[in-house]
Design an enzyme around this catalytic site. Structure first.
Site, PDB file in Angstrom:
ATOM      1  N   GLN B 183       0.874  -1.119   0.084  1.00  0.00           N
ATOM      2  CA  GLN B 183       0.047   0.100  -0.029  1.00  0.00           C
ATOM      3  C   GLN B 183       0.816   1.252  -0.066  1.00  0.00           C
ATOM      4  O   GLN B 183       0.485   2.279  -0.636  1.00  0.00           O
ATOM      5  CB  GLN B 183      -1.017   0.189   1.065  1.00  0.00           C
ATOM      6  N   SER B 229      21.756 -11.164   1.109  1.00  0.00           N
ATOM      7  CA  SER B 229      23.059 -10.354   1.090  1.00  0.00           C
ATOM      8  C   SER B 229      24.138 -11.613   1.104  1.00  0.00           C
ATOM      9  O   SER B 229      24.049 -12.677   1.362  1.00  0.00           O
ATOM     10  CB  SER B 229      23.330  -9.639   2.406  1.00  0.00           C
ATOM     11  N   GLN B 251      27.748 -11.420   7.930  1.00  0.00           N
ATOM     12  CA  GLN B 251      27.021 -11.806   6.809  1.00  0.00           C
ATOM     13  C   GLN B 251      25.796 -12.341   7.256  1.00  0.00           C
ATOM     14  O   GLN B 251      24.728 -12.396   6.750  1.00  0.00           O
ATOM     15  CB  GLN B 251      27.764 -12.021   5.673  1.00  0.00           C
ATOM     16  N   HIS B 254      22.393 -11.874   8.877  1.00  0.00           N
ATOM     17  CA  HIS B 254      21.513 -11.143   8.451  1.00  0.00           C
ATOM     18  C   HIS B 254      19.986 -11.838   8.064  1.00  0.00           C
ATOM     19  O   HIS B 254      18.993 -11.392   8.256  1.00  0.00           O
ATOM     20  CB  HIS B 254      21.933 -10.409   6.925  1.00  0.00           C
ATOM     21  N   GLU B 319      28.344  -9.453  -3.939  1.00  0.00           N
ATOM     22  CA  GLU B 319      27.970  -8.231  -3.379  1.00  0.00           C
ATOM     23  C   GLU B 319      29.030  -7.440  -2.594  1.00  0.00           C
ATOM     24  O   GLU B 319      29.533  -6.386  -2.780  1.00  0.00           O
ATOM     25  CB  GLU B 319      26.830  -8.466  -2.571  1.00  0.00           C
ATOM     26  N   HIS B 320      29.657  -8.199  -1.803  1.00  0.00           N
ATOM     27  CA  HIS B 320      30.640  -7.624  -0.902  1.00  0.00           C
ATOM     28  C   HIS B 320      31.794  -8.706  -1.049  1.00  0.00           C
ATOM     29  O   HIS B 320      31.812  -9.789  -0.946  1.00  0.00           O
ATOM     30  CB  HIS B 320      30.310  -7.973   0.554  1.00  0.00           C
ATOM     31  N   ASP B 353      29.478  -1.028   5.997  1.00  0.00           N
ATOM     32  CA  ASP B 353      27.860  -0.743   6.376  1.00  0.00           C
ATOM     33  C   ASP B 353      27.530   0.165   6.850  1.00  0.00           C
ATOM     34  O   ASP B 353      26.347   0.560   6.365  1.00  0.00           O
ATOM     35  CB  ASP B 353      27.540  -2.371   6.968  1.00  0.00           C
ATOM     36  N   GLU B 407      17.924   4.286 -45.124  1.00  0.00           N
ATOM     37  CA  GLU B 407      16.990   3.448 -44.089  1.00  0.00           C
ATOM     38  C   GLU B 407      15.405   3.506 -44.747  1.00  0.00           C
ATOM     39  O   GLU B 407      14.525   3.137 -44.137  1.00  0.00           O
ATOM     40  CB  GLU B 407      17.326   4.108 -42.633  1.00  0.00           C
ATOM     41  N   HIS B 412      12.382  11.919 -43.063  1.00  0.00           N
ATOM     42  CA  HIS B 412      13.631  12.170 -42.288  1.00  0.00           C
ATOM     43  C   HIS B 412      14.598  13.191 -43.203  1.00  0.00           C
ATOM     44  O   HIS B 412      14.996  14.073 -42.784  1.00  0.00           O
ATOM     45  CB  HIS B 412      14.270  10.914 -41.413  1.00  0.00           C
TER      46      HIS B 412
END
Lengths: 424, 424
Positions: B183, B229, B251, B254, B319-320, B353, B407, B412
């Site tokens: 929402q 992660s 890590q 998480h 990612e890391h 981080d 073309e 054009h």
């Protein structure tokens, strides 16, 4: 063209083909088959959809060279000059990696790395635009992408149009495969015995190509799903109505869904352009396309003043914007949303489509609010660099573990604490 | 942790929640209702999902100020220092518009414009991370986005966590709305009586938020759909196994789906890290999360040499990435794919981080092959500028219309020809 009085809150009538459920399912089935069966599946679909029976997909050096016989010398010279211009413009977009050093020995930075590999989709048939090859391949080359692969659907005899082959050869693209549609997109995304898998797929295509790009997005990156082309002309009473009409029509001839709009505070100009459009339209070879485009998606909006006209332009957020006012450069700061901005009477859109240097792959469908022309950044990615010094860790370690504990992440805090214990 | 001998062609075990059909349908229904009914629909869903009955959604200045009583002074000081660091790093990413002038009077260029408005989603409950607010809002502020709106789900009493309110207040964010889930995403995308519609939505969230972002993508821009992660540690025999174990666990805490991997040519180090991980894991408050993460998505890969280890890292595209080798800076050029690269023994991941400055919103799930950390560019867009001179058009017009005719686009060509006729 109909002339309407507007103030703001105007939006382009836009028509985007999202595809039917049947088309989506067909595309998913094609992708699955190519992913599992590789070249043999591509061969099957190429026979089915393009009517071509191919033993090998790769274009030979001989085919490339033979294509030159079909290209006029002057056109070739113009193509080469365009390549130089496009290359020069995109060189200016190139970014360098940087490192920032601190006195305590810490180094922070941003590394720019080209993508390993990119696949360029080149549509077939009447929509085989050499300019599209230039606009997709050159930024990738400037970014220093090593592996550039091109795919394009062959005709029934297994050939590609000479314009496509010459453009590719001029750019030094060697990996060109005769395949098109969803099967070519799948081959690029997952690789086959012939086609190496790539990290990103760019280039326009029909609804099957668009749906296939959307389906493989996430596994690989894609450029965008382009909607119909759009032009908005912002003009005052000084503008030449013949130029404006010609420019509106150059957009309209692309596609019956293309959108051509004039926004002006001048009722006189509005009326003159409406007349000129009808006149020029009557003599256009592609009037079967341009005529419904102007009728269904064309408009002339008359505003109270120039500021209001600029507000309408920002509301429309067009792909192409031409500014034909007395002092176009003065308006540049007020224009917030447009893919490409053409300033003054000599900057007709085709100047940018083919030759000047900036990219002609532009955000459509109002996405200029948040998207950019195809550019060198699209073929690179960034990595952050953090080289923390012992001094910096000893000075800041406790703050870092306090922030980690604020978020309830004890192992994060300990990863820092364990170093503070051992090093101090 | 299991130790495996590898050479290359390794890929992370990755688990991405794509959502069920029921979830997708629920999200679509929520978006539709909010789009049609605005605030009253948001009020309905906030009562249903968050159990909070709200007359107004907007956080008051008094609520923001009251939140400070719950934040420790040292933590507040650390937060302010982190804000300064993050701001400074992102300032370096900022790009200027440029114009290139040619002798014939032509001007080409690239205009950089901030997005008009951005919405930041801040997850609620235990996942309410003040650091996430910093990492999403600061790049938008550096980009000079004028309208930044924040949404976050309230608790049953209609409150947001003090850490969230303080972080927002420190950054000067004034438009914070107590709403979450699909929402809130719908309210940001389409606007309600209370919430202004935005051009881009960033920030992490649960599966309903992810599905809602995916559903509104195209109408607005989004940052990314983040997967679990990941950390990869590249280390040689000189590295401290206690540090590596602590970083792998930071890590793992998480998310049970998070992935923690060591790649090393040293069998000795591999064994020492495996032992340390078990030891440290036993004492971790979040071991219920970290333990299955290490078991299901953790790995120690032993390679023949360091070059092979780097090849495995590039294959994983994490990612890391932490590099704990004797000369980490020497390896920087070989590392092609990683969201953030942490060099040396003092650059523990939590340093990045929370505090050092670079963004912690990073490409997951192998998308570091083609994606970048969240950065200032993500809150701006480019527009090409073409101001062609009369001289340039007269010199190049015929080439441009020749390319257009190659073309088959006659309108054009005529848009250029009509100017050549009138101006020469």
């Amino acid at each position: 063209m109909k002339i309407e009085k507007v103030t703001k809150n105007v939006s382009l009538k836009r028509s985007i083909d999202q595809g039917t459920d049947e088309q989506r399912q067909a595309v998913e089935a094609i992708i699955e088959k190519v992913r599992n069966e590789g070249d043999s599946a591509v061969r099957f679909f190429t026979e089915k959809f393009d009517g071509a029976t191919l033993s090998t997909f790769k274009v030979t050096k001989e085919e490339m060279e033979a294509a030159y016989a079909h290209i006029d010398d002057e056109v070739l010279a113009a193509l080469r000059e365009a390549i130089g211009n496009i290359h020069r413009f995109h060189e200016r977009q190139k970014r360098q990696s940087w490192l920032a050093t601190e006195e305590d020995g810490t180094i922070l930075g941003q590394k720019i790395t080209p993508l390993d590999s990119v696949g360029v989709y080149v549509p077939g048939g009447t929509a085989a635009y050499p300019s599209s090859i230039l606009m997709n391949v050159i930024p990738a080359q400037v970014a220093e992408v090593k592996n550039i692969v091109m795919v394009s659907p062959p005709d029934k005899d297994g050939n590609l149009p000479p314009g496509v082959l010459v453009a590719a050869n001029e750019l030094g693209v060697e990996n060109i495969f005769k395949m098109g549609g969803a099967q070519a997109v799948a081959a690029l995304a997952y690789g086959t015995e012939s086609v190496p898998a790539v990290d990103k797929i760019t280039g326009p295509g029909n609804i099957y190509v668009a749906l296939a790009k959307r389906a493989v997005y996430g596994h690989v990156d894609i450029d965008m799903i382009a909607g119909p082309s759009e032009i908005v002309v912002l003009a005052d009473e000084n503008a030449n109505p013949r130029y404006i009409a010609a420019d509106l029509l150059s957009q309209a001839e692309h596609d019956a869904l293309a959108s051509s709009i004039l926004v002006t505070p001048s009722q006189t100009l509005a009326e003159a352009v409406a007349i000129e459009v009808e006149k020029q339209l009557a003599e256009l070879p592609r009037k079967e396309i341009a005529s419904p485009s102007i009728r269904d998606y064309g408009a002339i909006y008359v505003t109270n003043d120039l500021d209001e006209a600029v507000a309408v332009v920002n509301e429309l957020a067009p792909e192409h914007l031409e500014v034909l006012t007395e002092e176009p450069m003065q308006l540049l700061g007020k224009i917030r949303h447009a893919g490409a901005i053409f300033l003054g009477p000599y900057s007709s859109e085709p100047v940018g489509d083919y030759f000047a240097g900036p990219n002609h792959v532009l955000p459509t469908n109002g996405t200029a609010r948040f998207s950019s022309p195809l550019n060198v950044d699209d073929f690179t990615k960034k990595s952050s660099i953090i080289s923390y010094s012992k001094t910096a860790l000893l000075a800041n370690g406790k703050k870092i573990s306090a922030l980690a504990r604020l978020e309830g992440l004890e192992a994060h805090a300990r990863a820092v604490d364990i170093r503070l214990e051992e090093e101090s």
